[in-house]
Design a protein around this motif. Structure first.
Motif, short mmCIF file in Angstrom:
data_model
loop_
_atom_site.label_atom_id
_atom_site.label_comp_id
_atom_site.label_asym_id
_atom_site.label_seq_id
_atom_site.Cartn_x
_atom_site.Cartn_y
_atom_site.Cartn_z
N GLU A 1 -4.10 11.78 12.55
CA GLU A 1 -3.17 12.69 12.82
C GLU A 1 -3.89 14.11 12.14
N VAL A 2 -4.43 13.76 10.90
CA VAL A 2 -5.28 14.73 10.49
C VAL A 2 -6.76 14.27 9.79
N ASP A 3 -7.46 15.19 9.62
CA ASP A 3 -8.93 14.59 9.63
C ASP A 3 -9.07 14.73 7.79
N TYR A 4 -8.51 15.53 7.05
CA TYR A 4 -8.75 15.62 5.78
C TYR A 4 -7.40 16.16 5.17
N TYR A 5 -7.43 15.81 3.87
CA TYR A 5 -6.30 16.50 3.03
C TYR A 5 -6.74 17.11 1.76
N LEU A 6 -6.34 18.36 1.33
CA LEU A 6 -6.63 18.94 0.18
C LEU A 6 -5.39 19.16 -0.64
N GLY A 7 -5.58 18.94 -1.77
CA GLY A 7 -4.69 19.23 -2.88
C GLY A 7 -4.95 19.70 -4.23
N ALA A 8 -3.95 20.43 -4.84
CA ALA A 8 -4.30 21.20 -5.94
C ALA A 8 -3.50 20.91 -7.09
N MET B 1 -10.25 20.76 13.89
CA MET B 1 -10.03 20.16 12.84
C MET B 1 -8.83 20.39 12.28
N LYS B 2 -8.08 19.25 11.80
CA LYS B 2 -6.53 19.28 11.21
C LYS B 2 -6.85 19.19 9.71
N ILE B 3 -6.10 19.85 8.93
CA ILE B 3 -6.16 19.49 7.52
C ILE B 3 -4.56 19.68 7.12
N ALA B 4 -4.28 18.47 6.10
CA ALA B 4 -3.23 18.72 5.52
C ALA B 4 -3.12 19.29 4.11
N ILE B 5 -2.33 19.72 3.56
CA ILE B 5 -2.13 20.49 2.15
C ILE B 5 -1.15 20.19 1.54
N GLY B 6 -1.34 19.81 0.11
CA GLY B 6 -0.12 19.62 -0.50
C GLY B 6 -0.63 19.82 -2.07
N GLY B 7 0.29 19.63 -3.00
CA GLY B 7 0.02 20.03 -4.26
C GLY B 7 0.70 21.16 -4.67
N LEU B 8 0.03 21.91 -5.72
CA LEU B 8 0.38 23.43 -6.09
C LEU B 8 -0.24 24.32 -5.20
N LYS B 9 0.45 25.40 -5.33
CA LYS B 9 0.06 26.49 -4.55
C LYS B 9 -0.53 26.36 -3.10
N LYS B 10 0.52 25.72 -2.41
CA LYS B 10 0.25 25.40 -0.86
C LYS B 10 -0.15 26.47 -0.09
N ASP B 11 0.61 27.54 -0.40
CA ASP B 11 0.45 28.77 0.52
C ASP B 11 -0.99 29.40 0.38
N GLU B 12 -1.39 29.41 -1.07
CA GLU B 12 -2.49 30.06 -1.30
C GLU B 12 -3.68 29.26 -0.87
N MET B 13 -3.53 27.81 -0.86
CA MET B 13 -4.62 27.00 -0.40
C MET B 13 -4.82 27.19 1.32
N LYS B 14 -3.43 27.46 1.89
CA LYS B 14 -3.39 27.62 3.36
C LYS B 14 -4.19 28.94 3.76
N ALA B 15 -3.92 29.83 3.04
CA ALA B 15 -4.70 31.22 3.25
C ALA B 15 -6.32 31.17 2.99
N ALA B 16 -6.36 30.54 2.08
CA ALA B 16 -8.00 30.40 1.72
C ALA B 16 -8.55 29.54 2.66
N VAL B 17 -7.99 28.66 3.21
CA VAL B 17 -8.42 27.72 4.46
C VAL B 17 -8.98 28.53 5.64
N LEU B 18 -7.70 29.38 6.01
CA LEU B 18 -7.64 29.72 7.01
C LEU B 18 -8.62 31.19 7.31
N ALA B 19 -8.61 31.68 6.18
CA ALA B 19 -9.46 32.83 5.85
C ALA B 19 -11.06 32.41 5.91
#
Length: 122
Positions: free
Chosen positions: A42-49, A1-19
């Motif tokens: 190219e990605v399955d989902y997008y998460l934004g905050a 699964m591939k997820i694109a992340i954008g918006g605020l606190k991208k690094d925090e979002m990435k850490a939460a996803v990978l955890a």
């Protein structure tokens, strides 16, 4: 699964996803760059905050991908509910917005649901 992340606190979002699932490929980007990634699969989902969870987090994607593929899973001032997120995922949504102050709670619930869906619930 591939997820694109954008918006605020991208690094925090990435850490939460990978955890929640270290096997996910995470791409930090922005909403404009995520549009062709989603359209070209190219990605399955997008998460934004963002502050509200539904404004800047996903508004551009709503216009480009379509409202029927986007949803806010956790608004500002509310706690994420697994049942609500499961319903949203089961509706076929691929773009998810959340309030930035709930990333640590909302993202793991979403990733658990998406991971179960990808593996057939195993």
């Amino acid at each position: 699964m591939k997820i694109a992340i954008g918006g605020l606190k991208k690094d925090e979002m990435k850490a939460a996803v990978l955890a929640a699932n270290p096997n996910i490929e995470v791409i930090i980007t922005n909403d404009m760059k995520a549009i062709p990634m989603l359209k070209n699969k190219e990605v399955d989902y997008y998460l934004g905050a963002c502050e509200s969870g539904g404004g800047a987090a996903i508004s551009i994607l709503i216009g480009a991908i379509g409202y029927s593929k986007c949803a806010t899973i956790c608004k500002n001032g509310e706690n994420p509910k697994k049942e609500k997120i499961e319903k949203i995922v089961n509706e076929g949504k691929i773009v998810f917005g959340m309030a930035h102050d709930k990333i640590d709670v909302a993202a793991p619930i979403l990733i658990e649901i998406l991971s179960d869906r990808e593996t057939g619930g195993q």
